[in-house]
Design a protein around this motif. Structure first.
Motif: not given
Length: 462
Positions: A145, A272, A305, A308, A310-313
């Motif tokens: 990522t 991130l 997270a 931001l 940010d779905r993954y983190w």
């Protein structure tokens, strides 16, 4: 003396001196024999022989040879000619190696190639390994990522991979060469290439827990970033070393690396990257049983997270928080965090992390006394890890399966799971989880009232 001869032969740079006749009026006998074959070569094959001597590893592919030569035209003919004259050895389809003395001879003949051409050849092959490793990481590694983007190369044709298994086969062939390429890039002052390759390799090494190469290349990458004055790149290497030290249970060293990374990321306002480093230091604290410190770092990481988006983190930190709450025995909080994490990873179609969250949910079910549920969930985790052909994740899932099998009263089946996990961990060098597997084996033998065997495995675990 024989002892001195052996010492010289172990040093590649001394190979010629070790076999020299010592007679200044006559050419070295071995060199003369090699020269008979070399002088009979066509110009293109002779040049290729010199350039492949600059390859940074023990063996190489025809594609790497093409990068060194700067072209693929007529390459196979030249390679076949070198094999036919016994100046190269064929290792099978498209792979070659030198006898050690012949490699030394090839390097010795490199003075016939202008130095700028030699540097250009090393630059091309390092770039070839950089771009090929990047494509390998995209196919093979789980976490890409935060991996930087690379422009498409113009003068080399890097490897591409149709699927994960093809990438894994390439890595198996090139493993030793990759570490050599990082050193070659530093030795020729291609420092940015050295850092980039080290950063990419961390993603691959962490997939397999190849700790020795991981440490060597990350330390080299760190030094390159510091010499270039690139602080964000420096922080990336601190994170790499922090993750390595956590996995090898060198927790104080890991914390220091992560703290350095976090300080740089905050200073540069790379949010991130802050999330990733906070998640890392949270796991360092978890491994050191500093549960409240871990919870605090992970809560901050989750807030950033989510901000931001940010779905993954977000999903990753939710898993980390869920596992922390399991350790704190905050079971309802753990359930909420893990359920949200599982939904997210399924939405992202991330099967490996789905498997990881399932192991934590199996643990949660055991803590709640729901042994049958724990068993069913653990079987799902094992099945996914096998489907993804990731042995390290399979070993972790087998640990949870064995614990669930003990909980439902089938210690004989648990023995099989724990011993299989121990074998994988031993093969992969994962000492910490191997100790857990040996402990589980001892517990299963205790359940079977086989105390002598249980004691043996407990001692091995210690």
């Amino acid at each position: 003396p024989l002892s001195q001869l052996i010492e010289d032969l172990r040093d590649e740079s001394e190979l010629w001196n070790a076999l020299s006749t010592g007679d200044e009026d006559e050419a070295d006998a071995v060199r003369t024999v090699f020269a008979w074959s070399y002088r009979a070569l066509p110009e293109n094959a002779a040049r290729l022989f010199c350039l492949v001597g600059l390859h940074p590893g023990n063996d190489f592919s025809d594609a790497a040879a093409a990068a060194l030569a700067g072209h693929a035209e007529g390459l196979r003919t030249s390679l076949d000619l070198l094999v036919g004259t016994c100046l190269l050895e064929s290792k099978g389809t498209g792979r070659y190696q030198f006898h050690d003395l012949l490699r030394a001879y090839a390097v010795d003949r490199c003075h016939e190639v202008p130095q700028e051409e030699q540097l250009a050849a090393v630059s091309r092959v390092c770039e070839w390994y950089l771009h090929s490793s990047y494509n390998c990481a995209l196919s093979l590694a789980h976490d890409v990522t935060l991996l930087f983007t690379l422009d498409s190369p113009t003068d080399i044709a890097p490897m591409t991979f149709a699927d994960r298994s093809q990438a894994a086969r390439w890595y198996a062939h090139e493993k030793s060469n990759l570490a050599g390429a990082v050193q070659a890039a530093v030795g020729t002052r291609f420092l940015l290439v050295a850092w980039r390759l080290a950063a990419i390799l961390e993603r691959i090494y962490s997939t397999y827990n190849h700790f020795q190469d991981w440490r060597a290349t990350s330390l080299t990458g760190l030094a390159a970033a510091q010499e270039l004055g690139l602080r964000e790149n420096e922080a990336v290497m601190y994170e790499s070393l922090g993750r390595l030290c956590r996995l090898t249970m060198q927790l104080d060293e890991a914390a220091g690396y992560y703290e350095n990374a976090i300080a740089i990321h905050r200073d540069l306002e790379e949010l991130l990257s802050v999330v990733k480093a906070l998640n890392g230091i949270g796991w360092v604290d978890l491994c050191g049983h500093k549960l409240y410190a871990a919870h605090s770092s992970l809560e901050e990481a989750l807030d950033i997270a989510r901000t931001l988006d940010d779905r993954y983190w977000t999903a990753t930190v939710l898993y980390s928080l869920g596992y922390t709450c399991l350790q704190l025995r905050r079971l309802d909080d753990a359930d909420n965090y893990l359920a949200e994490s599982l939904r997210s990873f399924r939405d992202l179609d991330d099967r490996l992390y789905e498997s990881m969250v399932l192991t934590a949910l199996s643990y949660l079910a055991r803590l709640r006394g729901e042994a049958a549920v724990a068993l069913a969930i653990a079987h799902q985790a094992v099945d996914i890890s096998r489907e993804m052909a990731n042995q390290l994740w399979e070993a972790m899932a087998l640990l949870y399966l064995g614990r669930a099998q003990r909980a439902v009263g089938v210690p004989g089946e648990a023995l099989v799971s724990f011993q299989h996990a121990a074998v994988i961990c031993r093969q992969e060098g994962d000492v910490s989880r191997e100790a857990m597997a040996l402990t589980g084996t001892g517990q299963a033998y205790s359940d079977l009232d086989r105390d002598a065997e249980a004691a043996d495995f407990y001692h091995r675990a210690v």
